[in-house]
Enzyme design. Structure first.
Site, PDB file in Angstrom:
ATOM      1  CD  GLU A 154      -0.601   5.147   5.107  1.00  0.00           C
ATOM      2  OE1 GLU A 154      -0.538   3.892   5.058  1.00  0.00           O
ATOM      3  OE2 GLU A 154      -1.157   5.766   6.032  1.00  0.00           O
TER       4      GLU A 154
ATOM      5  CG  HIS B 126       1.647   4.353  10.148  1.00  0.00           C
ATOM      6  ND1 HIS B 126       2.226   4.652   8.945  1.00  0.00           N
ATOM      7  CD2 HIS B 126       0.420   3.859   9.859  1.00  0.00           C
ATOM      8  CE1 HIS B 126       1.389   4.342   7.969  1.00  0.00           C
ATOM      9  NE2 HIS B 126       0.292   3.873   8.497  1.00  0.00           N
TER      10      HIS B 126
END
Length: 308
Positions: free
Chosen positions: A175, A208
């Protein structure tokens, strides 16, 4: 024309606008197009990251080891290919960073030790209250706890735990690589370094949002994202991993704790020390030259406090 004399000819030559060469005008796109290319590239990266999680169709929950292993494969492939997106962005915009792409993305040795330790220390200070709460609720004392944490058998057990690997290793690394190391260099010439740091979480949120579909629970974003402006990737990765381990501060549990007043004092002290130490511990002088500042100088973007 002869009656004008030399002075008249010079006046005409000065007042006449010079034509820009067509090759120079077409050498690079305008700033508006560059911004569109940057935003589209970042959005494509975010969608690719999320899409890779759903390549494997399965009815199993996301915490099942088989699901985790498959997602490991897909996100590692996307993350390893993400620097190619930065390379393509550079070719489309004509922007020359003045340094290698790996250096621009935070892979460099200069200042690596302070970049790894100081942001993590600052994040741990922010979590002073939760750390105190963790120690108070731990059934063993500090010495026994350290022995358990540092024991080789304990680490061997963690390295075979798929959920631990996902939360502490794979998720922070991939990420931060995609949403910090790749996106910040593309956004900074368009928005400036400061706004770019706060724009990246918008794309991070896209990645997310799928957690809301799978499970209605809050998941914190990385506190260490801002430290990529120090020019290193390792700091944000370590801070991200630490935040994943700690989770969101359990303030409600602290209010009901038998020793709530010392805990609340620890929470307040942690936040105060974090704000007090934020500027000195993120001083660019501690980390060496900033590749992103070199990029901003070459693109003519407005200077930021970090680059002054």
């Amino acid at each position: 024309m002869a009656a004008l004399g030399g002075d008249g000819l010079r006046l005409l030559s000065v007042s006449r606008p010079e034509r820009q060469p067509e090759s120079a005008a077409l050498s690079s796109p305008g700033p508006g197009l560059c911004c569109w290319v940057s935003v589209f590239s970042c959005f494509s990266l975010a969608c690719s990251y999320v899409g890779s999680l759903y390549v494997w169709k399965s009815e199993l929950p996301r915490d099942h080891p088989a699901v985790i292993k498959r997602r490991f494969t897909s996100v590692l492939v996307v993350s390893s290919l993400s620097p190619l997106c930065v390379l393509l962005w550079r070719e489309l915009t004509g922007i020359q960073p003045g340094t290698s792409l790996l250096t621009l993305m935070g892979f460099r040795l200069e200042g690596i030790f302070p970049a790894a330790l100081l942001p993590l220390l600052l994040t741990m200070i922010l979590f002073l209250g939760p750390l105190m709460q963790l120690c108070m609720d731990c059934p063993c004392d500090l010495t026994d706890g350290l022995k358990v944490v540092l024991a080789p058998r304990s680490w061997a057990r963690r390295l075979t735990d798929m959920r631990w690997l996902r939360n502490q290793v794979i998720a922070p690394l991939t990420e931060e690589l995609v949403f910090r190391a790749c996106m910040l260099p593309m956004l900074a010439p368009c928005t400036g370094l400061g706004p770019a740091v706060f724009t990246c979480p918008l794309f991070f949120g896209v990645a997310h949002f799928h957690h809301i579909i799978e499970q209605l629970r809050f998941r914190q974003s990385s506190v260490g994202s801002i430290f990529l402006s120090a020019g290193h990737l390792i700091g944000p990765v370590l801070c991200h991993s630490f935040c994943n381990y700690m989770g969101f501060p359990a303030v409600c549990a602290a209010l009901e704790h038998p020793q709530k007043w010392p805990l609340l004092a620890g929470y307040a002290l942690g936040v105060g020390l974090f704000l007090l130490l934020l500027q000195p511990l993120t001083d660019p002088k501690l980390y060496g030259s900033l590749p992103l500042c070199m990029l901003l100088e070459r693109t003519g973007a407005s200077e930021t406090l970090l680059c002054s």
